[in-house]
Design a protein around this motif. Sequence first.
Motif, short mmCIF file in Angstrom:
data_model
loop_
_atom_site.label_atom_id
_atom_site.label_comp_id
_atom_site.label_asym_id
_atom_site.label_seq_id
_atom_site.Cartn_x
_atom_site.Cartn_y
_atom_site.Cartn_z
N LEU A 105 44.54 31.94 42.07
CA LEU A 105 43.21 31.99 41.47
C LEU A 105 43.27 31.65 40.00
CD1 LEU A 105 42.28 35.48 42.96
CD2 LEU A 105 41.61 33.28 43.87
N GLU A 106 42.21 31.01 39.50
CA GLU A 106 42.05 30.76 38.07
C GLU A 106 40.62 31.08 37.70
OE1 GLU A 106 43.17 26.83 36.84
OE2 GLU A 106 45.29 27.20 37.20
N ALA A 107 40.44 31.75 36.56
CA ALA A 107 39.11 32.08 36.07
C ALA A 107 39.11 32.01 34.55
CB ALA A 107 38.70 33.47 36.54
N ASP A 108 37.94 31.82 33.99
CA ASP A 108 37.82 31.71 32.54
C ASP A 108 37.84 33.06 31.84
OD1 ASP A 108 37.70 28.95 32.59
OD2 ASP A 108 35.52 28.93 32.82
N SER A 109 37.57 34.14 32.58
CA SER A 109 37.55 35.48 31.98
C SER A 109 37.84 36.51 33.05
CB SER A 109 36.18 35.76 31.35
OG SER A 109 35.20 35.86 32.37
N LEU A 110 38.12 37.73 32.63
CA LEU A 110 38.34 38.81 33.59
C LEU A 110 37.06 39.07 34.38
CD1 LEU A 110 40.55 41.29 31.55
CD2 LEU A 110 41.22 39.93 33.53
N ALA A 111 35.91 38.95 33.73
CA ALA A 111 34.64 39.14 34.43
C ALA A 111 34.48 38.11 35.55
CB ALA A 111 33.48 39.07 33.45
N ASP A 112 34.79 36.84 35.25
CA ASP A 112 34.70 35.78 36.26
C ASP A 112 35.68 36.03 37.40
OD1 ASP A 112 32.74 34.50 34.82
OD2 ASP A 112 34.10 32.99 33.96
N LEU A 113 36.89 36.49 37.07
CA LEU A 113 37.87 36.81 38.10
C LEU A 113 37.36 37.96 38.96
CD1 LEU A 113 40.65 36.39 39.42
CD2 LEU A 113 41.58 37.98 37.73
N GLY A 114 36.82 38.98 38.34
CA GLY A 114 36.27 40.11 39.08
C GLY A 114 35.17 39.69 40.05
N GLN A 115 34.29 38.80 39.63
CA GLN A 115 33.23 38.31 40.50
C GLN A 115 33.80 37.53 41.67
OE1 GLN A 115 30.70 36.14 37.84
NE2 GLN A 115 29.78 37.99 36.97
N ALA A 116 34.81 36.72 41.40
CA ALA A 116 35.46 35.95 42.47
C ALA A 116 36.11 36.89 43.48
CB ALA A 116 36.48 34.98 41.89
N LEU A 117 36.80 37.93 42.99
CA LEU A 117 37.44 38.89 43.89
C LEU A 117 36.40 39.58 44.76
CD1 LEU A 117 40.15 40.48 41.57
CD2 LEU A 117 40.40 38.60 43.19
N GLU A 118 35.27 39.93 44.19
CA GLU A 118 34.19 40.55 44.98
C GLU A 118 33.70 39.60 46.07
OE1 GLU A 118 30.97 42.10 42.62
OE2 GLU A 118 32.36 43.09 41.24
N ARG A 119 33.50 38.34 45.72
CA ARG A 119 33.04 37.37 46.72
C ARG A 119 34.07 37.22 47.84
NH1 ARG A 119 31.67 34.42 41.99
NH2 ARG A 119 33.50 33.09 42.29
N ILE A 120 35.33 37.13 47.46
CA ILE A 120 36.39 36.94 48.46
C ILE A 120 36.48 38.15 49.37
CG2 ILE A 120 38.89 36.72 48.76
CD1 ILE A 120 38.84 35.01 46.13
N ARG A 121 36.41 39.34 48.81
CA ARG A 121 36.54 40.57 49.62
C ARG A 121 35.37 40.74 50.59
NH1 ARG A 121 38.51 43.43 44.35
NH2 ARG A 121 40.75 43.11 44.54
N LEU A 122 34.25 40.07 50.36
CA LEU A 122 33.10 40.15 51.26
C LEU A 122 33.18 39.17 52.42
CD1 LEU A 122 30.21 40.60 48.67
CD2 LEU A 122 31.14 42.33 50.24
N ILE A 123 34.17 38.29 52.41
CA ILE A 123 34.32 37.32 53.50
C ILE A 123 34.68 38.07 54.77
CG2 ILE A 123 35.71 35.39 54.36
CD1 ILE A 123 35.94 34.44 51.43
N ARG A 124 33.93 37.75 55.82
CA ARG A 124 34.18 38.41 57.11
C ARG A 124 35.60 38.16 57.59
NH1 ARG A 124 29.73 37.86 61.55
NH2 ARG A 124 31.20 39.34 62.41
N ASN A 125 36.17 39.17 58.20
CA ASN A 125 37.50 39.14 58.83
C ASN A 125 38.65 39.20 57.85
OD1 ASN A 125 36.47 39.01 61.55
ND2 ASN A 125 35.83 36.94 61.02
N ILE A 126 38.39 39.45 56.57
CA ILE A 126 39.47 39.80 55.64
C ILE A 126 39.61 41.31 55.71
CG2 ILE A 126 40.18 39.96 53.22
CD1 ILE A 126 39.03 37.22 52.75
#
Length: 139
Positions: A105-126
């Motif tokens: 993963l790459e993000a411009d800030s910790l906030a952006d990384l946090g948002q990406a992690l939230e989106r990824i964790r909401l993916i069904r079947n993870i």
Amino acid sequence: MDSTDQALISLLRQNARYAVADLAKKLGLSRGTVRNRMLRLEDSGVIVGYTVQLRPDTQTQTIRAWMSIAIEGNMSRQVIASLLGEPCIVALHDTNGRWDLLAELEADSLADLGQALERIRLIRNISNSETSIHLKSFR
């Protein structure tokens, strides 16, 4: 792909900006032969592009992390399709052991990384994930 193609790819991995003449000299082939091999590897999809690699310490503003991902059942294809649509993921790898996938993963800030992690964790079947942020790279 034969051993000459593999040697050519190895040289391109070292430096994708080698001139065809330099590659030909290193491989002991004519420039035309090297160029034809490169075109064939590109046309067949073996080589999909060329890129620039930067030293990790030159990208001081980028937050980089690895995310290990466990998938429920045999839903890998669906999860992979969803992950490939995530803009923060720059590479996705199939792996063995406790985790099914490894995402870079790459993000411009910790906030952006946090948002990406939230989106990824909401993916069904993870079913589970674990993220490690890059602090320092040695090579």
